[in-house]
Design a protein around this motif. Structure first.
Motif, mmCIF file in Angstrom:
data_model
loop_
_atom_site.group_PDB
_atom_site.id
_atom_site.type_symbol
_atom_site.label_atom_id
_atom_site.label_comp_id
_atom_site.label_asym_id
_atom_site.label_seq_id
_atom_site.Cartn_x
_atom_site.Cartn_y
_atom_site.Cartn_z
ATOM 1 N N UNK A 24 -11.485 -1.598 8.010
ATOM 2 C CA UNK A 24 -10.515 -1.809 9.085
ATOM 3 C C UNK A 24 -11.171 -1.643 10.457
ATOM 4 N N UNK A 25 -12.108 -0.730 10.594
ATOM 5 C CA UNK A 25 -12.810 -0.554 11.874
ATOM 6 C C UNK A 25 -13.656 -1.788 12.221
ATOM 7 N N UNK A 26 -14.332 -2.353 11.204
ATOM 8 C CA UNK A 26 -15.105 -3.583 11.443
ATOM 9 C C UNK A 26 -14.190 -4.741 11.880
ATOM 10 N N UNK A 82 -4.489 7.460 9.298
ATOM 11 C CA UNK A 82 -3.186 7.277 9.938
ATOM 12 C C UNK A 82 -3.257 6.270 11.081
ATOM 13 N N UNK A 83 -4.334 6.344 11.876
ATOM 14 C CA UNK A 83 -4.460 5.409 13.006
ATOM 15 C C UNK A 83 -4.782 3.988 12.545
ATOM 16 N N UNK A 84 -5.548 3.870 11.461
ATOM 17 C CA UNK A 84 -5.919 2.538 10.957
ATOM 18 C C UNK A 84 -4.876 1.948 10.024
ATOM 19 N N UNK A 85 -3.929 2.761 9.604
ATOM 20 C CA UNK A 85 -2.857 2.274 8.732
ATOM 21 C C UNK A 85 -3.428 1.723 7.429
ATOM 22 N N UNK A 86 -4.224 2.552 6.765
ATOM 23 C CA UNK A 86 -4.778 2.167 5.474
ATOM 24 C C UNK A 86 -4.291 3.169 4.430
ATOM 25 N N UNK A 87 -4.394 2.749 3.175
ATOM 26 C CA UNK A 87 -3.884 3.601 2.094
ATOM 27 C C UNK A 87 -4.937 4.561 1.556
ATOM 28 N N UNK A 88 -6.218 4.177 1.645
ATOM 29 C CA UNK A 88 -7.302 5.012 1.119
ATOM 30 C C UNK A 88 -8.381 5.177 2.176
ATOM 31 N N UNK A 102 -9.424 16.406 7.729
ATOM 32 C CA UNK A 102 -8.514 16.170 8.875
ATOM 33 C C UNK A 102 -8.905 14.914 9.637
ATOM 34 N N UNK A 103 -10.233 14.773 9.859
ATOM 35 C CA UNK A 103 -10.695 13.561 10.579
ATOM 36 C C UNK A 103 -10.369 12.301 9.780
ATOM 37 N N UNK A 104 -10.610 12.372 8.487
ATOM 38 C CA UNK A 104 -10.318 11.184 7.652
ATOM 39 C C UNK A 104 -8.830 10.863 7.645
ATOM 40 N N UNK A 105 -7.996 11.891 7.623
ATOM 41 C CA UNK A 105 -6.555 11.632 7.646
ATOM 42 C C UNK A 105 -6.116 11.002 8.966
ATOM 43 N N UNK A 106 -6.717 11.523 10.079
ATOM 44 C CA UNK A 106 -6.379 10.926 11.380
ATOM 45 C C UNK A 106 -6.792 9.451 11.433
ATOM 46 N N UNK A 158 0.828 -1.215 0.000
ATOM 47 C CA UNK A 158 0.000 0.000 0.000
ATOM 48 C C UNK A 158 0.861 1.263 0.000
ATOM 49 N N UNK A 159 1.976 1.224 0.729
ATOM 50 C CA UNK A 159 2.860 2.395 0.734
ATOM 51 C C UNK A 159 3.421 2.672 -0.659
#
Length: 552
Positions: free
Chosen positions: A325-327, A312-318, A305-309, A246-247
């Motif tokens: 990832x939350x599920x 970043x916390x979920x470590x996803x690319x999109x 900003x919320x989506x970026x946070x 993903x990176x």
């Protein structure tokens, strides 16, 4: 009834008959033929039976005649079998043999046995002659031993040997009884030990089972933890590979986005028409009620900003993968909570088992110390009692052995004294041989004298010895002993003593009967032979003055 031939011969025929009439006529003929055939078969069967019966009778007669002929020619074998019925060897030897050969063989066997019997009788006669010669030689040797060699009598030796054997048997019996008592005590101690150790073993078994269950639970937990760790390692490795991919995709997408942004930035002024409004704030209008709205730019920035946070916390690319990832995290958190609750329950069970094991250990320690102290005290007491009893038993057996030896020595000594004094007070019997030397006369008297049976009663032996000694002392006091007689007696005593010492020196083996004997060590005391000789002389000389007969 007419037969088929008669019917055929005298049968009626007509040219006007049809086929049916002829068939009926032929049917009758066929039935007649069948009846004739059955009658003929019955006659043949009867004749065959009669012939078979005659043949069997003839065979029996032939067999009987052949047996009679065999008996007449070769002899009666049945008679031989009946005769040899009680003789198995002869029956097997002459089975199915001719009578003349059997008789000849039996006569020859009887002749051989008769010769063997004669040979055995001759050998028996020779052996009897040798036996007579051996008896004569044995008698001569016995006479030589009796006349030339002196010593103790065989009954005395046998008596001493029997006494020793009886004493040894009593000692072995006492030892066996002592061993039996000791083993009984040992068995009692072992029974007590078994009852004590049974309780300890049961407690140890329960403890072992509890510890085994604890170890099984710990092993299962360890296996589950290892499996969970392996699963997490596999998931983390997979997640690491996905993140790296993903990176790389993100870097590639950013490059493309930056390129497009740069392109749009460069071409943006050319895309907007001049007559259009350039201020986006004019799109929002205030309501009539006075409510104000945020600008579109502010809300968009907050959402971004919320989506970026979250990204970043979920470590996803999109942004699209944030919900997935939350599920996944929600599912994993629920599963981990269930595993945590299960492990907490197992931990509580292990803590309870540990407390129970510690309590059982303390109980076993306390019980073992009390019972072991009591057991050691009882064991020491029993050991001391056994030692005291064994010492007492040894002392008792030693005292019994000493008393037995002393009694045997006393009995043997008294019996020998009575034997030495047996001729004192005996009736005067005329001597059969008067013209023989004194030594030979003494030996003959010793041989012809009956061997008395030894008496085991101490009182009787002592009374007899006292009575005979009194008689002997009275007789000796009346005899004048000259120096010549004293010198001859001393010389005779020394000769007997030298001969006895020489015989004892030559004998290498000491007999069992001679271990305990009465010996006169004083050289001034005469021996048994001298005492008997003097007693007989005194009795013969003083028979006119006093005549003492042994009381029965």
């Amino acid at each position: 009834m007419l037969s088929a031939a008669k019917v055929r011969q005298h049968g009626m025929q007509d040219d006007n008959w049809v086929i049916k009439d002829k068939i009926n006529q032929y049917r009758g003929l066929i039935k007649l033929y069948e009846r004739d055939r059955k009658i003929h078969e019955g006659d043949l069967a009867k004749q065959k039976k009669r012939y078979s019966r005659d043949i069997r009778q003839l065979r029996k007669e032939i067999t009987a005649k052949r047996e009679e002929l065999g008996v007449a020619v070769y002899g009666d074998k049945q008679f031989l079998r009946n005769a040899f019925q009680d003789h198995r060897r002869l029956q097997l030897t002459y089975m199915n043999s001719k009578a003349d050969k059997v008789l000849e063989s039996i006569h020859q066997e009887n002749f051989n046995k008769r010769k063997q019997l004669d040979r055995i009788r001759y050998t028996k006669k020779k052996k009897m002659e040798k036996f007579r010669l051996a008896q004569l030689e044995a008698a001569e040797m016995r006479d030589r031993v009796i006349y030339e060699v002196g010593g103790k009598l065989p009954p005395e030796k046998k008596e001493q040997a029997v006494a020793n054997w009886v004493q040894r048997a009593n000692i072995k019996k006492n030892a066996a009884l002592a061993i039996k008592v000791m083993y009984k005590k040992i068995l009692d101690i072992l029974k007590k030990d078994s009852s004590y150790f049974t309780v300890v073993l049961e407690a140890l078994k329960l403890d072992c089972r509890a510890q085994g269950k604890c170890l099984m639970g710990a092993t299962e937990m360890g296996q589950l933890a290892m499996e969970y760790l392996d699963d997490r390692k596999f998931e983390y490795n997979k997640l690491e590979r996905e993140i790296k991919a993903n990176m790389k995709e993100r870097e590639r997408t950013l490059k493309l986005a930056r390129r497009e942004v740069a392109y749009l930035t460069d071409s943006f002024p050319n895309l907007i028409r001049k007559e259009e409004a350039t201020n986006l704030d004019d799109l929002y209008e205030e309501d009539d009620e006075g409510m104000s709205h945020h600008s579109l730019h502010g809300e968009l920035e907050d959402v971004m900003a919320i989506c970026k946070k979250l990204q970043k916390s979920c470590l996803v690319s999109t942004f699209d993968q944030i919900l997935l990832r939350l599920k996944e995290q929600r599912y994993q958190s629920g599963r981990l909570m269930m595993a945590l609750n299960l492990n907490i329950e197992k931990r509580d069970a292990l803590v309870e088992d540990k407390k129970h094991a510690a309590l059982m250990l303390d109980t076993l320690k306390n019980v073992g110390q009390e019972r072991s102290c009591q057991y050691l005290v009882e064991k020491r007491q029993l050991q001391s009692q056994m030692d005291a009893e064994s010492r007492a038993e040894k002392e008792l057996s030693t005292s019994l052995d000493e008393k037995g030896k002393l009694i045997i020595e006393m009995r043997t000594s008294l019996q020998q004294i009575n034997e030495l004094l047996s001729c004192v007070g005996a009736p005067n019997v005329p001597r059969p041989f008067t013209d023989v030397p004194p030594g030979v006369q003494y030996a003959l008297d010793d041989i012809l004298q009956e061997v008395p049976q030894p008496d085991a009663d101490f009182d009787k032996l002592i009374s007899n010895a006292r009575q005979k000694l009194n008689v002997l002392i009275q007789a000796v006091s009346r005899i004048e002993v000259t120096p010549q007689i004293r010198a001859e007696a001393n010389q005779f005593y020394h000769q007997i003593l030298a001969r006895t010492m020489r015989e004892n020196f030559q004998d290498d083996v000491i007999q069992e009967g001679g271990l305990i004997e009465f010996e006169m060590e004083d050289p001034n005391v005469p021996s048994r032979a001298i005492i008997k000789l003097r007693s007989k002389q005194l009795v013969d000389a003083q028979v006119s003055e006093f005549d003492v007969v042994e009381k029965k």
